[in-house]
Design a protein around this motif. Structure first.
Motif, PDB file in Angstrom:
ATOM      1  N   PRO A 149       0.811  -1.230   0.000  1.00  0.00           N
ATOM      2  CA  PRO A 149       0.000   0.000   0.000  1.00  0.00           C
ATOM      3  C   PRO A 149       0.840   1.274   0.000  1.00  0.00           C
ATOM      4  O   PRO A 149       0.504   2.239  -0.696  1.00  0.00           O
TER       5      PRO A 149
ATOM      6  N   LYS B  57       0.747   4.094  -3.012  1.00  0.00           N
ATOM      7  CA  LYS B  57       0.484   5.516  -2.778  1.00  0.00           C
ATOM      8  C   LYS B  57       1.615   6.372  -3.349  1.00  0.00           C
ATOM      9  O   LYS B  57       1.373   7.449  -3.912  1.00  0.00           O
TER      10      LYS B  57
ATOM     11  N   THR C 126      -8.519   6.830  -3.486  1.00  0.00           N
ATOM     12  CA  THR C 126      -9.083   6.693  -2.150  1.00  0.00           C
ATOM     13  C   THR C 126      -8.465   5.472  -1.467  1.00  0.00           C
ATOM     14  O   THR C 126      -7.834   4.632  -2.115  1.00  0.00           O
ATOM     15  N   GLU C 127      -8.663   5.355  -0.170  1.00  0.00           N
ATOM     16  CA  GLU C 127      -8.158   4.194   0.558  1.00  0.00           C
ATOM     17  C   GLU C 127      -8.798   2.910   0.042  1.00  0.00           C
ATOM     18  O   GLU C 127      -8.144   1.861  -0.025  1.00  0.00           O
TER      19      GLU C 127
END
Length: 231
Positions: free
Chosen positions: A139, A143, A154-155
């Motif tokens: 992750p 990002k 978005t998450e």
């Protein structure tokens, strides 16, 4: 957008949801394909820095470069050769290792490739990350990549991409996505598998080569050699 040295997850395509063209040899037919693709476009390649068309750098094309530590790269490459029907088969790891260390394999020397990119590691349109960084915290790397390309996620989108671009997820679908070449491309995806084939002498030879070529460089530091490549 240019993605070099594809020893990595193919998540770039999924992240950007754009058309991907793999380029190894730039011929007129491939050049025309590039022109015909709608924007934004992603081109993936193993080309050395000096072989990439200079116009891409002059136009400040975003370039994502992904490296893997040289020992795991060697073992992965050995199996890639022997599982790929269009490449010669090596009768032994020892023979392959000798060619790998001398840059006599397809796409040449790992260290020459690394040194070429190290010269450009601080350029604003170049982002270099490692396979090991992705394995440790995907992750975070997703990002970083999305920010580099100016894409807001978005998450929930990050989580979706993470779930679909783990090595296991891609391997499970590899027959569908990559056909007969799937077994050559998706084997283990582990960090540290080099210890399954390297002898002590070969490990020391690689250690010396790394020390000679990349020790003290920014890319060498990023590869975290002592953590991933020492017994």
């Amino acid at each position: 957008m240019w993605h070099s040295y594809a020893t990595c997850h193919s998540f770039v395509w999924m992240l950007l949801c754009v058309h991907l063209l793999y380029v190894s040899i730039l011929v007129s037919e491939e050049t025309q394909k590039m022109k015909d693709r709608p924007s934004p476009r992603v081109f993936a390649s193993h080309l050395y820095y000096d072989d990439i068309p200079k116009s891409l750098f002059e136009k400040k094309v975003k370039t994502l470069v992904i490296f893997r530590n040289p020992k795991d790269t060697a073992v992965s490459y050995f199996h890639f050769y022997n599982n790929n029907p269009v490449l010669p088969t090596y009768s032994s790891w020892d023979l392959f290792f000798e060619d790998y260390m001398n840059g006599k394999v397809l796409w040449g020397s790992y260290f020459d490739h690394a040194l070429a990119w190290n010269k450009h590691i601080d350029e604003e349109n170049v982002l270099i990350i490692t396979f090991e960084e992705m394995k440790e915290d995907l992750p975070v790397q997703l990002k970083k990549i999305s920010k580099f390309f100016g894409i807001s996620l978005t998450e929930d989108q990050i989580l979706l991409i993470e779930n679909r671009t783990t090595f296991k997820s891609m391997k499970d679908k590899s027959k569908e996505t990559h056909g007969i070449i799937a077994d050559a491309l998706f084997r283990k995806g582990d960090v540290g598998d080099w210890s399954s084939l390297f002898t002590e002498a070969q490990s020391q030879e690689m250690d010396a080569k790394f020390e000679l070529c990349l020790a003290g460089t920014k890319l060498g530091e990023k590869l975290n050699y002592n953590k991933y490549c020492k017994f």
